[in-house]
Each structure stands twice: as structure tokens, then as C-alpha cells.
Design a protein around this motif. Structure first.
Motif, PDB file in Angstrom:
ATOM      1  N   PHE A  39     -59.929 -44.663 -26.615  1.00 31.58           N
ATOM      2  CA  PHE A  39     -59.898 -44.856 -25.197  1.00 31.58           C
ATOM      3  C   PHE A  39     -58.666 -46.128 -24.882  1.00 31.58           C
ATOM      4  CE2 PHE A  39     -62.588 -41.618 -25.210  1.00 31.58           C
ATOM      5  CZ  PHE A  39     -62.886 -41.134 -24.207  1.00 31.58           C
ATOM      6  N   MET A  40     -57.425 -45.716 -24.083  1.00 32.84           N
ATOM      7  CA  MET A  40     -56.483 -46.984 -24.055  1.00 32.84           C
ATOM      8  C   MET A  40     -55.657 -46.793 -22.506  1.00 32.84           C
ATOM      9  SD  MET A  40     -56.191 -48.372 -26.846  1.00 32.84           S
ATOM     10  CE  MET A  40     -55.069 -48.968 -27.740  1.00 32.84           C
ATOM     11  N   PHE A  41     -55.253 -47.791 -22.025  1.00 37.41           N
ATOM     12  CA  PHE A  41     -54.779 -47.319 -20.045  1.00 37.41           C
ATOM     13  C   PHE A  41     -53.240 -47.364 -21.615  1.00 37.41           C
ATOM     14  CE2 PHE A  41     -58.326 -49.996 -19.254  1.00 37.41           C
ATOM     15  CZ  PHE A  41     -58.776 -49.736 -17.786  1.00 37.41           C
ATOM     16  N   GLY A  42     -53.310 -46.227 -20.538  1.00 34.85           N
ATOM     17  CA  GLY A  42     -51.544 -45.899 -20.915  1.00 34.85           C
ATOM     18  C   GLY A  42     -51.518 -45.027 -22.739  1.00 34.85           C
ATOM     19  N   ALA A  43     -50.150 -46.300 -23.548  1.00 42.28           N
ATOM     20  CA  ALA A  43     -50.654 -45.430 -24.265  1.00 42.28           C
ATOM     21  C   ALA A  43     -50.694 -46.496 -25.213  1.00 42.28           C
ATOM     22  CB  ALA A  43     -48.735 -45.317 -24.607  1.00 42.28           C
ATOM     23  N   ASP A  44     -50.793 -47.915 -25.448  1.00 46.28           N
ATOM     24  CA  ASP A  44     -51.664 -48.980 -26.127  1.00 46.28           C
ATOM     25  C   ASP A  44     -52.311 -50.000 -25.315  1.00 46.28           C
ATOM     26  OD1 ASP A  44     -49.279 -49.782 -24.683  1.00 46.28           O
ATOM     27  OD2 ASP A  44     -48.012 -49.934 -26.424  1.00 46.28           O
ATOM     28  N   VAL A  45     -51.993 -49.608 -24.813  1.00 46.76           N
ATOM     29  CA  VAL A  45     -53.156 -51.527 -23.775  1.00 46.76           C
ATOM     30  C   VAL A  45     -54.571 -50.931 -23.861  1.00 46.76           C
ATOM     31  CG1 VAL A  45     -53.827 -52.819 -21.597  1.00 46.76           C
ATOM     32  CG2 VAL A  45     -50.717 -51.755 -22.172  1.00 46.76           C
ATOM     33  N   SER A  46     -54.691 -51.702 -24.927  1.00 48.76           N
ATOM     34  CA  SER A  46     -56.400 -52.319 -25.468  1.00 48.76           C
ATOM     35  C   SER A  46     -57.733 -52.258 -23.673  1.00 48.76           C
ATOM     36  CB  SER A  46     -56.856 -53.289 -26.292  1.00 48.76           C
ATOM     37  OG  SER A  46     -58.358 -53.192 -25.988  1.00 48.76           O
ATOM     38  N   PRO A  47     -58.765 -51.738 -23.815  1.00 46.50           N
ATOM     39  CA  PRO A  47     -59.367 -52.124 -22.429  1.00 46.50           C
ATOM     40  C   PRO A  47     -59.590 -53.111 -22.012  1.00 46.50           C
ATOM     41  CG  PRO A  47     -59.772 -50.213 -23.882  1.00 46.50           C
ATOM     42  CD  PRO A  47     -59.482 -50.478 -24.435  1.00 46.50           C
ATOM     43  N   LEU A  48     -59.955 -53.853 -23.147  1.00 46.58           N
ATOM     44  CA  LEU A  48     -61.038 -55.046 -23.301  1.00 46.58           C
ATOM     45  C   LEU A  48     -59.684 -55.842 -22.753  1.00 46.58           C
ATOM     46  CD1 LEU A  48     -62.342 -55.141 -26.690  1.00 46.58           C
ATOM     47  CD2 LEU A  48     -63.533 -54.822 -24.504  1.00 46.58           C
ATOM     48  N   MET A  49     -57.663 -55.879 -22.451  1.00 40.66           N
ATOM     49  CA  MET A  49     -57.688 -56.723 -21.968  1.00 40.66           C
ATOM     50  C   MET A  49     -56.797 -56.581 -20.883  1.00 40.66           C
ATOM     51  SD  MET A  49     -56.835 -58.248 -24.826  1.00 40.66           S
ATOM     52  CE  MET A  49     -55.737 -59.614 -24.221  1.00 40.66           C
ATOM     53  N   SER A  50     -57.525 -55.360 -20.093  1.00 38.78           N
ATOM     54  CA  SER A  50     -57.742 -55.223 -18.410  1.00 38.78           C
ATOM     55  C   SER A  50     -58.399 -56.307 -17.547  1.00 38.78           C
ATOM     56  CB  SER A  50     -58.225 -53.420 -18.247  1.00 38.78           C
ATOM     57  OG  SER A  50     -56.594 -52.751 -19.459  1.00 38.78           O
ATOM     58  N   PRO A  51     -58.124 -55.774 -16.380  1.00 38.96           N
ATOM     59  CA  PRO A  51     -58.703 -56.697 -15.441  1.00 38.96           C
ATOM     60  C   PRO A  51     -60.044 -55.708 -15.019  1.00 38.96           C
ATOM     61  CG  PRO A  51     -56.995 -55.674 -14.628  1.00 38.96           C
ATOM     62  CD  PRO A  51     -56.217 -55.848 -16.204  1.00 38.96           C
ATOM     63  N   TYR A  52     -61.169 -56.783 -14.392  1.00 31.63           N
ATOM     64  CA  TYR A  52     -62.477 -55.703 -13.815  1.00 31.63           C
ATOM     65  C   TYR A  52     -61.206 -54.839 -12.995  1.00 31.63           C
ATOM     66  CZ  TYR A  52     -66.140 -54.506 -10.979  1.00 31.63           C
ATOM     67  OH  TYR A  52     -66.561 -53.751  -9.979  1.00 31.63           O
ATOM     68  N   ASN A  53     -62.159 -54.003 -12.339  1.00 27.79           N
ATOM     69  CA  ASN A  53     -61.597 -52.872 -11.213  1.00 27.79           C
ATOM     70  C   ASN A  53     -63.255 -51.719 -11.109  1.00 27.79           C
ATOM     71  OD1 ASN A  53     -60.745 -50.610  -9.557  1.00 27.79           O
ATOM     72  ND2 ASN A  53     -58.952 -50.211 -10.755  1.00 27.79           N
ATOM     73  N   ASP A  54     -63.053 -51.227 -10.271  1.00 26.81           N
ATOM     74  CA  ASP A  54     -64.639 -50.828  -9.910  1.00 26.81           C
ATOM     75  C   ASP A  54     -64.492 -49.112 -10.413  1.00 26.81           C
ATOM     76  OD1 ASP A  54     -63.112 -50.321  -7.142  1.00 26.81           O
ATOM     77  OD2 ASP A  54     -64.855 -50.269  -6.008  1.00 26.81           O
ATOM     78  N   VAL A  55     -63.523 -48.430 -10.767  1.00 25.70           N
ATOM     79  CA  VAL A  55     -62.846 -46.745  -9.937  1.00 25.70           C
ATOM     80  C   VAL A  55     -62.448 -47.128 -11.594  1.00 25.70           C
ATOM     81  CG1 VAL A  55     -62.952 -44.990  -9.331  1.00 25.70           C
ATOM     82  CG2 VAL A  55     -63.745 -46.394  -8.145  1.00 25.70           C
ATOM     83  N   ILE A  56     -62.425 -45.951 -12.438  1.00 31.45           N
ATOM     84  CA  ILE A  56     -61.518 -46.245 -13.570  1.00 31.45           C
ATOM     85  C   ILE A  56     -61.297 -44.088 -13.043  1.00 31.45           C
ATOM     86  CG2 ILE A  56     -60.844 -46.135 -16.352  1.00 31.45           C
ATOM     87  CD1 ILE A  56     -60.259 -48.791 -14.465  1.00 31.45           C
ATOM     88  N   SER A  57     -59.954 -43.975 -13.595  1.00 32.63           N
ATOM     89  CA  SER A  57     -59.829 -42.415 -14.208  1.00 32.63           C
ATOM     90  C   SER A  57     -59.812 -42.418 -15.898  1.00 32.63           C
ATOM     91  CB  SER A  57     -58.117 -42.412 -12.611  1.00 32.63           C
ATOM     92  OG  SER A  57     -58.121 -40.275 -12.977  1.00 32.63           O
ATOM     93  N   LEU A  58     -60.799 -41.538 -15.477  1.00 34.12           N
ATOM     94  CA  LEU A  58     -60.551 -40.652 -17.061  1.00 34.12           C
ATOM     95  C   LEU A  58     -60.249 -39.665 -17.714  1.00 34.12           C
ATOM     96  CD1 LEU A  58     -61.678 -40.938 -20.539  1.00 34.12           C
ATOM     97  CD2 LEU A  58     -63.853 -40.675 -19.290  1.00 34.12           C
ATOM     98  N   GLU A  59     -58.899 -39.451 -17.821  1.00 32.26           N
ATOM     99  CA  GLU A  59     -58.030 -37.930 -18.582  1.00 32.26           C
ATOM    100  C   GLU A  59     -57.532 -38.170 -19.760  1.00 32.26           C
ATOM    101  OE1 GLU A  59     -55.148 -36.857 -16.169  1.00 32.26           O
ATOM    102  OE2 GLU A  59     -56.090 -38.695 -14.470  1.00 32.26           O
TER     103      GLU A  59
END
Length: 103
Positions: A39-59
Motif C-alpha cells: 500500500f502507498m500514499f498516492g502512486a509512490d509515497v511510502s507509508p513509512l515516510m508519512s507523518p502520524y495521522n489518526d485517521v487514514i482512508s483506505l481505497e
């Protein structure tokens, strides 16, 4: 019992899914699991590089940080067209039978 994965969660539920991450520790666990499952954020952003957020949308296989509108949808699921599922990730990975988020 089948191992609980993000992919299994996505495949078992129709429609919009919001994942509640109640702490930075749970968020890091979710990001690590998501990365491992592709799973990625957008096309190519690793989740491990993302800041904390309490709610994530999964599509599909795409993750999104819930901004203002996403938080409104999460806290008012009746307002989301077609409804939505609110998952408490800590309960989900712990194996609880009721892993849905409740206020």
C-alpha cells in the motif's frame, strides 16, 4: 483463524474505509504493515515516510491522510454517500471480533 491483514480488510468490506490509529505507536505499526503489503500514499509515497495521522482512508491499494473533509466523514459516517466503515486498527490487529471504531 486467517491472519488479519490490511488487504483482507479491504477485500472483505465494500465502500469507503476509514482506519482509526489511536496512537503514534499504532500508526507506525499500520504504516509498517501497509508498506509490507504494497500500500502507498498516492502512486509512490511510502507509508513509512508519512507523518502520524489518526485517521487514514483506505481505497484499493492507495492510502490517504484524512484532512478536514475526511475527519468529518469519519466522525459523521451517515453523511458519507453510500456509508463507510470505521475500523479501529488496534482492535483489528489484536483479534477482537468487534473491531469497528465507536465514539
Amino acid at each position: 483463524m486467517k491472519k488479519r491483514t490490511i488487504r483482507n480488510l479491504r477485500e472483505s468490506l465494500e465502500g469507503k474505509i476509514y482506519v482509526y490509529l489511536g496512537s503514534e505507536e499504532i500508526c507506525r505499526k499500520f504504516y509498517k504493515d501497509a508498506e509490507g503489503e504494497g500500500f502507498m500514499f498516492g502512486a509512490d509515497v511510502s507509508p513509512l515516510m508519512s507523518p502520524y495521522n489518526d485517521v487514514i482512508s483506505l481505497e484499493n491499494h492507495c492510502l490517504s491522510h484524512a484532512g478536514f473533509a475526511g475527519h468529518l466523514g469519519f466522525h459523521h459516517p451517515e453523511a458519507v454517500v453510500g456509508g463507510c466503515h470505521r475500523i479501529d486498527y488496534e482492535k483489528y490487529i489484536r483479534g477482537d471480533s468487534d473491531y469497528f471504531y465507536t465514539d
